[in-house]
Design a protein around this motif. Structure first.
Motif, PDB file in Angstrom:
ATOM      1  N   ILE A 541       0.698  -1.202  -0.061  1.00  0.00           N
ATOM      2  CA  ILE A 541      -0.015  -0.408  -0.204  1.00  0.00           C
ATOM      3  C   ILE A 541       1.178   1.334  -0.090  1.00  0.00           C
ATOM      4  O   ILE A 541       0.222   1.931  -0.465  1.00  0.00           O
ATOM      5  CB  ILE A 541      -0.891   0.381   1.387  1.00  0.00           C
ATOM      6  CG1 ILE A 541      -2.015   1.348   0.717  1.00  0.00           C
ATOM      7  CG2 ILE A 541      -0.066  -0.487   2.624  1.00  0.00           C
ATOM      8  CD1 ILE A 541      -3.320   0.720   0.301  1.00  0.00           C
ATOM      9  N   GLU A 542       2.100   0.843   0.592  1.00  0.00           N
ATOM     10  CA  GLU A 542       3.150   2.284   0.175  1.00  0.00           C
ATOM     11  C   GLU A 542       2.955   2.969  -1.057  1.00  0.00           C
ATOM     12  O   GLU A 542       3.758   4.039  -1.076  1.00  0.00           O
ATOM     13  CB  GLU A 542       4.739   2.028   1.388  1.00  0.00           C
ATOM     14  CG  GLU A 542       5.595   0.640   0.445  1.00  0.00           C
ATOM     15  CD  GLU A 542       4.763  -0.482   0.793  1.00  0.00           C
ATOM     16  OE1 GLU A 542       3.971  -0.643   0.863  1.00  0.00           O
ATOM     17  OE2 GLU A 542       5.838  -1.144   0.222  1.00  0.00           O
ATOM     18  N   HIS A 543       2.980   1.811  -1.957  1.00  0.00           N
ATOM     19  CA  HIS A 543       2.681   2.674  -3.228  1.00  0.00           C
ATOM     20  C   HIS A 543       2.099   3.167  -4.094  1.00  0.00           C
ATOM     21  O   HIS A 543       1.746   3.037  -5.064  1.00  0.00           O
ATOM     22  CB  HIS A 543       3.878   1.910  -3.935  1.00  0.00           C
ATOM     23  CG  HIS A 543       5.036   1.304  -3.920  1.00  0.00           C
ATOM     24  ND1 HIS A 543       5.816   2.208  -4.009  1.00  0.00           N
ATOM     25  CD2 HIS A 543       5.802  -0.807  -3.613  1.00  0.00           C
ATOM     26  CE1 HIS A 543       6.835   1.307  -3.459  1.00  0.00           C
ATOM     27  NE2 HIS A 543       6.715   0.284  -3.222  1.00  0.00           N
ATOM     28  N   CYS A 575      -3.242  -4.381  -3.165  1.00  0.00           N
ATOM     29  CA  CYS A 575      -2.583  -4.319  -2.053  1.00  0.00           C
ATOM     30  C   CYS A 575      -2.579  -4.341  -0.916  1.00  0.00           C
ATOM     31  O   CYS A 575      -3.480  -4.255   0.500  1.00  0.00           O
ATOM     32  CB  CYS A 575      -2.627  -2.504  -1.716  1.00  0.00           C
ATOM     33  SG  CYS A 575      -2.695  -1.070  -3.882  1.00  0.00           S
ATOM     34  N   GLN A 576      -1.546  -5.224  -0.707  1.00  0.00           N
ATOM     35  CA  GLN A 576      -1.213  -5.709   0.483  1.00  0.00           C
ATOM     36  C   GLN A 576      -0.616  -5.494   2.046  1.00  0.00           C
ATOM     37  O   GLN A 576      -0.258  -4.255   1.484  1.00  0.00           O
ATOM     38  CB  GLN A 576      -0.067  -7.290   0.264  1.00  0.00           C
ATOM     39  CG  GLN A 576       1.308  -6.000  -0.196  1.00  0.00           C
ATOM     40  CD  GLN A 576       2.528  -7.581   0.181  1.00  0.00           C
ATOM     41  OE1 GLN A 576       2.214  -7.896  -1.614  1.00  0.00           O
ATOM     42  NE2 GLN A 576       3.059  -7.349   0.970  1.00  0.00           N
ATOM     43  N   GLY A 577      -1.286  -5.370   2.977  1.00  0.00           N
ATOM     44  CA  GLY A 577      -1.303  -4.597   4.218  1.00  0.00           C
ATOM     45  C   GLY A 577       0.169  -4.848   4.487  1.00  0.00           C
ATOM     46  O   GLY A 577       1.072  -6.248   3.882  1.00  0.00           O
ATOM     47  N   MET A 578       0.807  -4.024   5.245  1.00  0.00           N
ATOM     48  CA  MET A 578       2.471  -4.422   5.449  1.00  0.00           C
ATOM     49  C   MET A 578       2.625  -5.199   6.521  1.00  0.00           C
ATOM     50  O   MET A 578       1.831  -5.376   7.136  1.00  0.00           O
ATOM     51  CB  MET A 578       3.135  -2.830   5.885  1.00  0.00           C
ATOM     52  CG  MET A 578       3.147  -2.219   4.812  1.00  0.00           C
ATOM     53  SD  MET A 578       3.888  -0.860   4.818  1.00  0.00           S
ATOM     54  CE  MET A 578       2.766  -0.010   4.641  1.00  0.00           C
ATOM     55  N   VAL A 579       3.585  -6.003   7.063  1.00  0.00           N
ATOM     56  CA  VAL A 579       4.519  -7.285   7.957  1.00  0.00           C
ATOM     57  C   VAL A 579       4.917  -5.507   8.682  1.00  0.00           C
ATOM     58  O   VAL A 579       6.221  -5.349   8.341  1.00  0.00           O
ATOM     59  CB  VAL A 579       5.254  -8.427   7.628  1.00  0.00           C
ATOM     60  CG1 VAL A 579       5.889  -8.925   8.274  1.00  0.00           C
ATOM     61  CG2 VAL A 579       3.617  -9.275   6.149  1.00  0.00           C
ATOM     62  N   LEU A 580       4.622  -5.848  10.143  1.00  0.00           N
ATOM     63  CA  LEU A 580       5.244  -5.202  10.576  1.00  0.00           C
ATOM     64  C   LEU A 580       6.124  -6.131  11.927  1.00  0.00           C
ATOM     65  O   LEU A 580       5.326  -7.507  12.133  1.00  0.00           O
ATOM     66  CB  LEU A 580       4.291  -4.199  11.477  1.00  0.00           C
ATOM     67  CG  LEU A 580       2.998  -3.182  10.971  1.00  0.00           C
ATOM     68  CD1 LEU A 580       2.612  -2.451  11.456  1.00  0.00           C
ATOM     69  CD2 LEU A 580       3.519  -2.631   9.779  1.00  0.00           C
ATOM     70  N   LYS A 581       6.818  -5.590  12.992  1.00  0.00           N
ATOM     71  CA  LYS A 581       7.564  -6.011  13.483  1.00  0.00           C
ATOM     72  C   LYS A 581       7.832  -5.508  15.116  1.00  0.00           C
ATOM     73  O   LYS A 581       8.410  -3.987  14.339  1.00  0.00           O
ATOM     74  CB  LYS A 581       8.637  -6.277  13.162  1.00  0.00           C
ATOM     75  CG  LYS A 581       9.957  -7.611  14.520  1.00  0.00           C
ATOM     76  CD  LYS A 581       9.007  -8.880  13.896  1.00  0.00           C
ATOM     77  CE  LYS A 581       9.790  -9.997  15.460  1.00  0.00           C
ATOM     78  NZ  LYS A 581      10.631  -9.306  16.717  1.00  0.00           N
ATOM     79  N   LYS A 620      -5.043  -7.043   4.777  1.00  0.00           N
ATOM     80  CA  LYS A 620      -4.591  -6.042   5.512  1.00  0.00           C
ATOM     81  C   LYS A 620      -3.247  -6.350   6.603  1.00  0.00           C
ATOM     82  O   LYS A 620      -2.567  -7.093   6.379  1.00  0.00           O
ATOM     83  CB  LYS A 620      -5.620  -7.102   6.904  1.00  0.00           C
ATOM     84  CG  LYS A 620      -7.314  -7.222   6.819  1.00  0.00           C
ATOM     85  CD  LYS A 620      -7.513  -7.240   8.097  1.00  0.00           C
ATOM     86  CE  LYS A 620      -8.089  -6.907   9.569  1.00  0.00           C
ATOM     87  NZ  LYS A 620      -8.732  -7.060  10.451  1.00  0.00           N
ATOM     88  N   GLU A 621      -3.254  -4.732   7.289  1.00  0.00           N
ATOM     89  CA  GLU A 621      -1.817  -4.671   8.150  1.00  0.00           C
ATOM     90  C   GLU A 621      -1.192  -6.275   8.870  1.00  0.00           C
ATOM     91  O   GLU A 621      -2.703  -6.892   9.207  1.00  0.00           O
ATOM     92  CB  GLU A 621      -1.924  -3.493   8.961  1.00  0.00           C
ATOM     93  CG  GLU A 621      -0.265  -3.234   9.422  1.00  0.00           C
ATOM     94  CD  GLU A 621      -0.607  -1.876   9.667  1.00  0.00           C
ATOM     95  OE1 GLU A 621      -0.346  -0.616   8.590  1.00  0.00           O
ATOM     96  OE2 GLU A 621      -0.987  -1.746  10.503  1.00  0.00           O
ATOM     97  N   LEU A 622      -0.299  -6.275   9.122  1.00  0.00           N
ATOM     98  CA  LEU A 622       0.212  -7.929   9.540  1.00  0.00           C
ATOM     99  C   LEU A 622       1.029  -7.466  10.892  1.00  0.00           C
ATOM    100  O   LEU A 622       2.008  -6.573  10.456  1.00  0.00           O
ATOM    101  CB  LEU A 622      -0.033  -9.239   8.684  1.00  0.00           C
ATOM    102  CG  LEU A 622       0.764 -10.441   9.429  1.00  0.00           C
ATOM    103  CD1 LEU A 622      -0.647 -11.083   9.489  1.00  0.00           C
ATOM    104  CD2 LEU A 622       1.319 -10.856   8.116  1.00  0.00           C
TER     105      LEU A 622
END
Length: 902
Positions: A541-543, A575-581, A620-622
RNA sequence: GCCGCGGUGGCGAAACUGGUAGCCGCGCUUGCUUCAGAAGCAAGUGACUUCACAGGUCAUACGGGUUCAAGUCCCGUCCGCGGCGCCA
């Protein structure tokens, strides 16, 4: 073979090799087959290799590509590398690493990780933007744009470190200081190249409507980014000078309220207005200070608004009042005309005027406050209302007045209608080494001269010949590169040493995949016509705005150059959600990168893919956690042991209720998975597969029908293939099938084999039986002589199911209630469903007929009866359900279900 | 600040056009199996209330509103994430 012996990595390697040997993922244009171009955004080859965000992107894309292959599409699913960019150069500066070698090592690393995952790429189509064979076409397209007047040069500000004498990226500026030497960063005006994206603003906006399958949020973001607004440019004459200040506004209705004008600090008039006056020095100092601030900072509403009076006055063309001209930090040159007309109906203007004691005047009042005055206001009145203090427009609502005032100003030649955009032209110049050289030569005689097409590519000098000190642009100091001959007159000249923004590379790479070896054009036109548009584009989605807007722009330019025949490059976008850590996007600087190899080595690639897909819906963001990865591994192992288990089949030709259940579940699962994959709800698709697996393993000891069971297993294998392709191949072989699972036809479901009631009934039987057995145990009975089953149907469940269906049908709750209840009841209980349900529960005798759906249940009880008879040789009596009896039964056997054993 | 998105059990998360909140998985509890562990199998698992069952009450960040009915729609607040034009 015991489960512990399965080596998923070995299986994976085996099949990856076989796929490669058989070239099953090679894409070839074939006009007879329907095509599907499935594309994941090409990655930047980072030194960290791929992380879980990449795995997510590739797992989603690959699952879909494989699904499409199985659906019979001719699939193009390529991969490449966005290999120009700042990090390579940063590495060169900081650690004296050769940027080319560094980049290519990173590509090799990433590629090895991607290969571990067993993705269905056609590797023959690989591209990388730092190859001269690729970037020569950036240069070629640039020259075409130049011919068309879509590329031009002008002055623009850049972050400048005075001690390193170099331009800095925003990323290299930390709290206003240089990343290396910590000097204060300035804004410096440089001659830079721009691409005229604004020429396409209208098309880019209008064609958003064609993108029906793009996420709405992305379209909204692009729309806001383009920021089209209709308004007027109003001209304010400057008192005592033959000069006018134009200002842009969408709120012409407030013109009579305008009591001052502010100019952006960059505004070209400022010098002239103050020249030789006592204000000159103060204004110049203010401007200098204001220019240190970035545009974002200046537009920040919370940031303090600062300004300075120029000593000059303008005349409000409507009220003829004399109004002061100020310079203020909240005005920016990039939007409108760089000058703002200010009034009492804008929050920012109002605050500014209060701060500096500038006179304000209201022209819109709330309808209910006839005596409205600026002195009553603590902040701006921004609502709609009636016009006051506005000459002949008094008494109108402001929305009525707006077009009339605009019209009137235009008629009096004080204004003209204009369309304004927030979108600005795209600055592509970068003062760096690691990018595409801009193919321009500066000649003392001939001026700015484009390089000849036949002289392309302008190749970067080898990194060994360049010094990366962090000062200036390395290319400037490389004489071999910078010195050139003028293409026109042949005399010594200087080459443009700026390189292109890497977004240029990514604006057309999807076209290059169609024919990555083409050397006479950026891409083969026929191939592009066949493959374009990209049927499914998948990326972060950042793009949402920049990359996706630039790519759309390039596509339109290439269309106008008659190189492609589509208006839009990507017909579907996910737009895939981002993978957060730990709450942030994975990045090296945060040190929160998770290397997928850890999981792959331990569990194999199928587990890694399955797990990341199963974690959440793709959009969804993950928040990453490897908790639960075991679950995915267990599932694969369970499928494996299920498929390899020796099952003793039943001999009866008749299908038992279990067989029917399996059959129905198999087909309902095919249906569900197919629908879910189409909707990209891959997590739910895997969930549906799990249900089927659980059912099969539950029944695998129960003498099931051979054909039914085999069919279920075969279909299961195919359904699993897009998600865990290596395992699927292995099982496909073990099931003695020919060919690759990956290229089989996707299973078709047969609606008539789906029997939801059979599925529910089986569950019911199963539940009752297990309850029954528990009760026997608790009661310490081994062989009961007589069994009474007191069956309590779950009214609540049934009721709601039926109510829901009825509501869907009728869309009218009241009508339904009326058919269920008398008027009196309706009054007593209100219209609350829950209450009705309660009431019905209390008195089942009152149930209207539609609520009684017991037949299937009774059938289930009969099955239970038969099973108990068979197993225990006991006499079984069924008593159907009176609620009181159910309760009695429960009381008789506390802790457990409604079954009485005599 | 502006634009966009999100906030649901112990955890990752589901929920079609508003209609039984919590699918599926992890974890946990109990039991079976095992020399033991692992794995596997069976049952249970939002919170509270209750000896217990039945039942009831409360629950989708917070505060209001619309509706017979709200995780879902509207208004406001708080928090988090992404983007904001030189990271890609």
């Amino acid at each position: 073979m015991s489960d512990a012996d399965i080596d998923f990595n070995k299986i994976a390697q085996k099949w990856q090799k076989k796929w490669a040997e058989a070239k099953i993922f090679k894409a070839k244009e074939d006009s007879k087959k329907k095509k599907a171009y499935i594309l994941a955004m090409y990655p930047y080859p980072s030194g960290e290799g791929i992380h879980m965000g990449h795995v997510r992107n590739y797992a989603i894309t690959d699952a879909y590509a494989r699904y499409k292959i199985m659906r019979g599409f001719n699939v193009l699913h390529p991969m490449g590398y966005d290999s120009f960019g700042l990090p390579a150069e940063n590495a060169a500066i900081k650690r004296h690493i050769n940027p080319k070698k560094w980049t290519e090592a990173n590509i090799a690393l990433m590629k090895s990780q991607q290969k571990l995952l067993g993705l269905s790429y056609d590797w023959d189509r690989e591209i990388a933007s730092h190859y001269p064979e690729y970037y020569r076409w950036n240069q070629w397209i640039f020259l075409k744009m130049l011919e068309k007047g879509l590329a031009y040069k002008k002055k623009a500000a850049a972050n400048w470190c005075p001690s390193c004498r170099t331009v800095l990226a925003n990323e290299q500026v930390h709290e206003g200081t240089c990343w290396r030497c910590h000097s204060q960063v300035e804004q410096k005006e440089l001659e830079q190249w721009f691409l005229k994206i604004t020429a396409y603003a209208d098309q880019l906006l209008a064609d958003l409507d064609k993108l029906g399958n793009w996420p709405e949020r992305v379209k909204i973001m692009q729309k806001n980014w383009i920021g089209k607004s209709q308004g007027v440019e109003i001209t304010f004459p400057v008192e005592g000078m033959k000069k006018t200040v134009p200002t842009f506004t969408t709120r012409a209705d407030t013109i009579f309220s305008v009591t001052f004008v502010v100019l952006a600090p960059e505004h070209p008039f400022i010098g002239e207005l103050t020249k030789g006056t006592k204000y000159e020095k103060e204004v110049a100092e203010f401007v200098k200070a204001a220019l240190h601030e970035s545009t974002i900072d200046r537009l920040n509403e919370e940031k303090e608004k600062k300004g300075v009076f120029t000593g000059r006055y303008a005349v409000n063309p409507a009220s003829k009042e004399k109004i002061p001209i100020w310079v203020a930090n909240f005005a920016v040159m990039e939007y409108g005309t760089g000058a703002v007309m200010c009034d009492a109906h804008d929050k920012r203007d109002f605050k500014f005027a209060k701060k500096y004691g500038i006179r304000l005047k209201v022209v819109i009042r709330p309808a209910d406050k006839p005596n409205f005055d600026v002195s009553q206001l603590a902040e701006a009145y921004t609502e709609d209302g009636l016009m006051i203090n506005s000459g002949q427009f008094n008494g109108l609502t402001n929305s009525e007045a707006l077009p009339k005032i605009a019209e009137w100003l235009v008629k009096n030649k004080d204004a003209k209608k204009v369309t304004n955009y927030k979108l600005r032209d795209w600055l592509i110049s970068r003062q760096r080494y690691w990018g595409t050289p801009i193919p321009i030569i500066y000649c003392k005689k001939c001026g700015t001269v484009p390089v000849h097409e036949k002289d392309l590519p302008i190749v970067l000098p080898e990194p060994e010949k360049v010094k990366f000190t962090g000062e200036g642009n390395p290319l400037d100091r490389c004489a071999e590169f910078a010195n050139a001959k003028c293409p026109k007159c042949g005399t010594a000249a200087k080459r443009e040493t700026d390189t292109m923004d890497t977004f240029v590379d990514s604006s057309w790479y999807f076209l290059r995949y169609c024919s990555n070896k083409e050397n006479k054009a950026p891409f083969d036109k026929k191939a592009a016509e066949y493959w374009l548009p990209v049927d499914q584009y998948i990326g972060g989605i950042e793009h949402a705005v920049m990359h996706l807007l630039y790519a759309r722009f390039f596509t339109k330019v290439l269309r106008d150059l008659k190189l492609v025949d589509v208006d839009e490059p990507f017909s579907n976008l996910l737009c895939q959600g981002m993978v957060l850590k730990d709450g942030y996007v994975m990045s090296k600087s945060r040190g929160n990168v998770v290397d997928p190899r850890v999981i792959i080595e331990k569990y194999g690639p199928d587990t890694a893919r399955l797990f990341i897909l199963f974690m959440a819906m793709p959009e969804k963001e993950l928040e990453w956690s490897d908790k639960g990865v075991e679950g995915s591994f267990r599932l694969l192992r369970k499928i494996y042991s299920l498929a390899t288990k020796k099952v003793s089949y039943g001999s009866s030709k008749e299908l038992s209720s279990k067989d029917k259940h399996i059959l129905s579940k198999t087909h309902s699962t095919i249906k569900k998975v197919t629908e879910l994959v189409e909707e990209f709800k891959l997590n739910a698709a895997i969930g549906a597969i799990i249900e089927l697996v659980n059912l099969l393993s539950k029944y695998s000891d129960d003498k099931v029908n051979k054909e039914v069971y085999k069919e279920a297993l075969n279909n299961l294998t195919l359904l699993v293939s897009p998600f865990a392709p290596h395992l699927a191949e292995e099982l496909w072989g073990l099931q003695k099938n020919k060919g690759f699972a990956s290229t089989q036809q996707w299973p078709e479901y047969e609606e008539e084999k789906i029997d939801k009631e059979a599925e529910a009934a089986e569950k019911l039987i199963h539940d009752i039986l297990s309850d029954f057995e528990t009760v026997l145990k608790l009661a310490g009975i081994e062989s009961p002589k007589e069994v009474t089953l007191v069956v309590a149907p779950s009214w609540k469940y049934e009721l709601f199911k039926i109510l829901k269906e009825e509501i869907k049908k009728t869309r009218d709750m009241r009508a339904l209630i009326n058919t269920c209840l008398s008027e009196k009841d309706l009054k007593t209980y209100g219209q609350d469903v829950a209450k009705i349900v309660q009431m019905i529960l209390k008195d089942p005798g009152k149930l209207p007929e539609i609520l009684i759906g017991k037949e299937k249940e009774l059938e289930a009880y009969e099955s239970v009866k038969e099973l108990i008879k068979e197993e225990y040789k006991a006499m079984v009596v069924i008593e159907t359900a009176e609620r009181s009896k159910e309760q009695k039964a429960k009381q008789a056997m506390p802790g457990k279900p409604a079954i009485i054993v005599k």
